[in-house]
Motif scaffolding. Sequence first.
Motif, PDB file in Angstrom:
ATOM      1  N   PHE A  97       2.288  -2.769  -1.179  1.00 14.59           N
ATOM      2  CA  PHE A  97       2.343  -1.495  -1.904  1.00 14.59           C
ATOM      3  C   PHE A  97       2.997  -0.413  -1.055  1.00 14.59           C
ATOM      4  N   ASP A  98       2.650  -0.368   0.236  1.00 11.71           N
ATOM      5  CA  ASP A  98       3.256   0.624   1.127  1.00 11.71           C
ATOM      6  C   ASP A  98       4.762   0.388   1.258  1.00 11.71           C
ATOM      7  N   MET A  99       5.169  -0.860   1.328  1.00 10.86           N
ATOM      8  CA  MET A  99       6.598  -1.176   1.405  1.00 10.86           C
ATOM      9  C   MET A  99       7.314  -0.771   0.121  1.00 10.86           C
ATOM     10  N   PHE A 100       6.664  -0.991  -1.003  1.00 13.82           N
ATOM     11  CA  PHE A 100       7.236  -0.582  -2.291  1.00 13.82           C
ATOM     12  C   PHE A 100       7.462   0.924  -2.328  1.00 13.82           C
ATOM     13  N   LEU A 101       6.470   1.696  -1.848  1.00 16.78           N
ATOM     14  CA  LEU A 101       6.617   3.150  -1.822  1.00 16.78           C
ATOM     15  C   LEU A 101       7.743   3.575  -0.886  1.00 16.78           C
ATOM     16  N   THR A 102       7.836   2.944   0.282  1.00 21.24           N
ATOM     17  CA  THR A 102       8.865   3.301   1.253  1.00 21.24           C
ATOM     18  C   THR A 102      10.250   3.060   0.698  1.00 21.24           C
ATOM     19  N   MET A 103      10.468   1.944   0.034  1.00 21.33           N
ATOM     20  CA  MET A 103      11.782   1.638  -0.521  1.00 21.33           C
ATOM     21  C   MET A 103      12.168   2.594  -1.646  1.00 21.33           C
ATOM     22  N   ASN A 104      11.169   3.171  -2.279  1.00 21.28           N
ATOM     23  CA  ASN A 104      11.435   4.114  -3.368  1.00 21.28           C
ATOM     24  C   ASN A 104      11.294   5.560  -2.909  1.00 21.28           C
ATOM     25  N   MET A 105      11.332   5.786  -1.577  1.00 14.93           N
ATOM     26  CA  MET A 105      11.299   7.132  -0.989  1.00 14.93           C
ATOM     27  C   MET A 105      10.061   7.905  -1.411  1.00 14.93           C
ATOM     28  N   MET A 106       8.920   7.219  -1.461  1.00 14.74           N
ATOM     29  CA  MET A 106       7.670   7.873  -1.818  1.00 14.74           C
ATOM     30  C   MET A 106       6.654   7.649  -0.708  1.00 14.74           C
ATOM     31  N   THR A 107       5.602   8.456  -0.704  1.00 17.43           N
ATOM     32  CA  THR A 107       4.533   8.320   0.279  1.00 17.43           C
ATOM     33  C   THR A 107       3.185   8.245  -0.436  1.00 17.43           C
ATOM     34  N   ASN A 108       2.241   7.630   0.229  1.00 17.46           N
ATOM     35  CA  ASN A 108       0.885   7.528  -0.307  1.00 17.46           C
ATOM     36  C   ASN A 108       0.081   8.725   0.190  1.00 17.46           C
ATOM     37  N   LYS A 109      -0.114   9.724  -0.675  1.00 14.73           N
ATOM     38  CA  LYS A 109      -0.837  10.934  -0.288  1.00 14.73           C
ATOM     39  C   LYS A 109      -2.326  10.666  -0.066  1.00 14.73           C
ATOM     40  N   TYR A 110      -2.818   9.580  -0.595  1.00 12.42           N
ATOM     41  CA  TYR A 110      -4.250   9.274  -0.488  1.00 12.42           C
ATOM     42  C   TYR A 110      -4.479   8.021   0.369  1.00 12.42           C
ATOM     43  N   PHE A 111      -3.671   7.890   1.408  1.00  9.25           N
ATOM     44  CA  PHE A 111      -3.746   6.692   2.242  1.00  9.25           C
ATOM     45  C   PHE A 111      -5.126   6.544   2.877  1.00  9.25           C
ATOM     46  N   ILE A 112      -5.678   7.594   3.434  1.00 10.29           N
ATOM     47  CA  ILE A 112      -6.980   7.516   4.096  1.00 10.29           C
ATOM     48  C   ILE A 112      -8.059   7.125   3.091  1.00 10.29           C
ATOM     49  N   HIS A 113      -8.028   7.748   1.916  1.00 15.16           N
ATOM     50  CA  HIS A 113      -9.018   7.433   0.895  1.00 15.16           C
ATOM     51  C   HIS A 113      -8.900   5.970   0.449  1.00 15.16           C
ATOM     52  N   THR A 114      -7.649   5.517   0.288  1.00 17.35           N
ATOM     53  CA  THR A 114      -7.437   4.130  -0.127  1.00 17.35           C
ATOM     54  C   THR A 114      -7.936   3.160   0.937  1.00 17.35           C
ATOM     55  N   SER A 115      -7.656   3.469   2.205  1.00 17.19           N
ATOM     56  CA  SER A 115      -8.087   2.600   3.303  1.00 17.19           C
ATOM     57  C   SER A 115      -9.608   2.487   3.348  1.00 17.19           C
ATOM     58  N   VAL A 116     -10.281   3.620   3.260  1.00 13.18           N
ATOM     59  CA  VAL A 116     -11.743   3.617   3.300  1.00 13.18           C
ATOM     60  C   VAL A 116     -12.310   2.829   2.117  1.00 13.18           C
ATOM     61  N   ALA A 117     -11.728   3.042   0.941  1.00 10.80           N
ATOM     62  CA  ALA A 117     -12.217   2.344  -0.253  1.00 10.80           C
ATOM     63  C   ALA A 117     -12.056   0.829  -0.126  1.00 10.80           C
ATOM     64  N   MET A 118     -10.937   0.385   0.440  1.00  8.72           N
ATOM     65  CA  MET A 118     -10.709  -1.052   0.568  1.00  8.72           C
ATOM     66  C   MET A 118     -11.644  -1.673   1.602  1.00  8.72           C
TER      67      MET A 118
END
Length: 660
Positions: free
Chosen positions: A331-352
């Motif tokens: 998912f992170d690679m998909f966002l990078t290739m589409n010039m996007m960032t995960n604004k909720y990365f910390i929240h997603t990491s904790v949830a997983m």
Amino acid sequence: MKIFNFLCIISFFFISNCLVSESQVLFDVTAKCELIDPSSTCKDNLNYTQIYVPTGYTQAIIESSISPMLQKASVLPPDCLSSLKNLLCISSYMECNQNISNITPSFPLPSYPCKQNCDKVTEVCATYMPLLAGYVNCSDVRNGNPLFPPIETEYNLTSFGGSANKEIQCSNPNMASNTTMEPLKFCPSPLIWIDSETIKNKRAYQETTPNCVLPCPTNVYTDKEYRTKFYSESILFSFSTACAFYLIFTFGVFPNKYTNRNWIIVYLGITTICLAISYAVQEARYGGGDWRCTSDPGRYKSSEDGTCILGGFFFQIGGLGTILFLSFYSFDMFLTMNMMTNKYFIHTSVAMWVLNIFYAVLPIKHYESSIASAGCWLSNENNMFWQYFCFYVPSYVATFLMGIFIISSIYKVFQMTVIFKSIKDKRILLLNIRSIIFLVGIMFCVCFSSMYPLYVTYNGDDFTKSVEVWVKCLYASFPNGEEVCPQIVFPQFSLRYLNAVTMAIIGIVGLIGLGIDPYALQIYRESTRFKYLLGIFGISWGANSPQPLKQNSNTTDSSSGSGSGSGSGSGGGNTKENRKSQRKSRGVSIGMKKINLSASSESSNNLLNQSTNSTGNININESNTSIDINNNNTNQNSLNQNNNDNNNSNGTERINGENV
């Protein structure tokens, strides 16, 4: 139904052998009546004491044929066994009727078993009647007389001077004995007899026939296959663990700055180490022997054992966590290739992480090992609820999403091939292609290792068949079954071996796809922590890095011309060499380049001379040129740029201390 599968080991030929009326002549004139032996197995099942002994038989012969057959029949449930024993006893030790009147010579007649006894067997043993039908037929007829008469048997004794329809009452067993009947504690070696209450209260017994369980351990592969699997896993897990630690230190300890990609790689390193820990736990030999076995004979480890909980917990964290974080990486690679960032990365990491730990803690009382497993994992009780809820459903959802992100990324890379077609430097494209190949390879490992247990579960008959054949052989060859019966060998060892390898190489594949990267080399070059660590051992890192250029009052640098007019010729001669120096240094600041360009231009010197004539004397001080060795000092570059702008606006140029 498993009892039904194994019951064919009991041929019950003892019924045909022991039902003497089936093989003897209807009138045995030399037969005799005897008192039942008090030590007979059937004594309590008979409501009479005078038994019929045909010619050529003794009570010892009859008893010797009954005892081992009753032992073999002990695999049946108690109610079925009780009814069958009654039928066997009254058929073997038939009631004897002597002093038959008006016959010459005088001889006794037997009482056949009443039909209700046969009907009782067919009722309580209904599940097993397909196997017993050839031996227990309640409508069978022998020599014109019912083998199991409803009430009585009629004999025609006219040839001996007797009655034409002599009636002999059928016999029934001692029904009171049914209440005290208990199954015999018999299992052919090496099977182990365990009472039903113990099996019910303590899980992880591998029960084959009622109360008979497999020994622990029971080998299901050849010695060569076990050795191949053991050495392969030991080597691969060791390398995989080393690779996981490398990823954690490279992307989690040494970087000066952290990215989302760094953290995901660290997560994958942690889950890989958890898999290795679960393997180390299951291969430990506490006091020798097989780790899966307990001190209770025949019982494999379950959640009642602490080491089983430990191994199952780490395996669940490692297995499911690897799948979840690989989908996160895609998912992170998909966002990078589409010039996007995960604004909720910390929240997603904790949830997983919370979800992963939740799925490992929830089934804490449902981990167990078995004959086919290498360690402890989720049990298949309650129709595999725990396996589906805590592993299959979340892992397959994550794998499905990972597949979508990978396909989207492949499409994006395909579009990039068109963009980079006219560019000679295709390193970015190649790095993205390598990432795609890594994700496809790791997805194969994930899919295979997660689907193999499900495949084994739904094709269980192929594996249990080997056990059934072995157990049947033990009963049929009793008491020498352990010596003559071939070893259990499960089919499709190649799939089992591939499943073990795909789990063991996760860390190695992670190193190839994530750790061998120019970015990793840059991390070590720039890491202050790594340099400090090397300094402890007296190792200097980056000692040959470019240093600030030395300057004097007459020249600028190797690319700058003389202020007195030797000028552009000198600078032009070193242009190619200067470019090479800039590429090697990786740290020449923008401010430095601007100063060099202005100093090497003769027209710029003329422009400064004109400015001097119009404004008077100008003090020109030595310029502050800088080389940013680490290529990170952007504040210094901005400061140099601001100083240059201010000096230009004041009509002042500071170049190597010369008045222009």
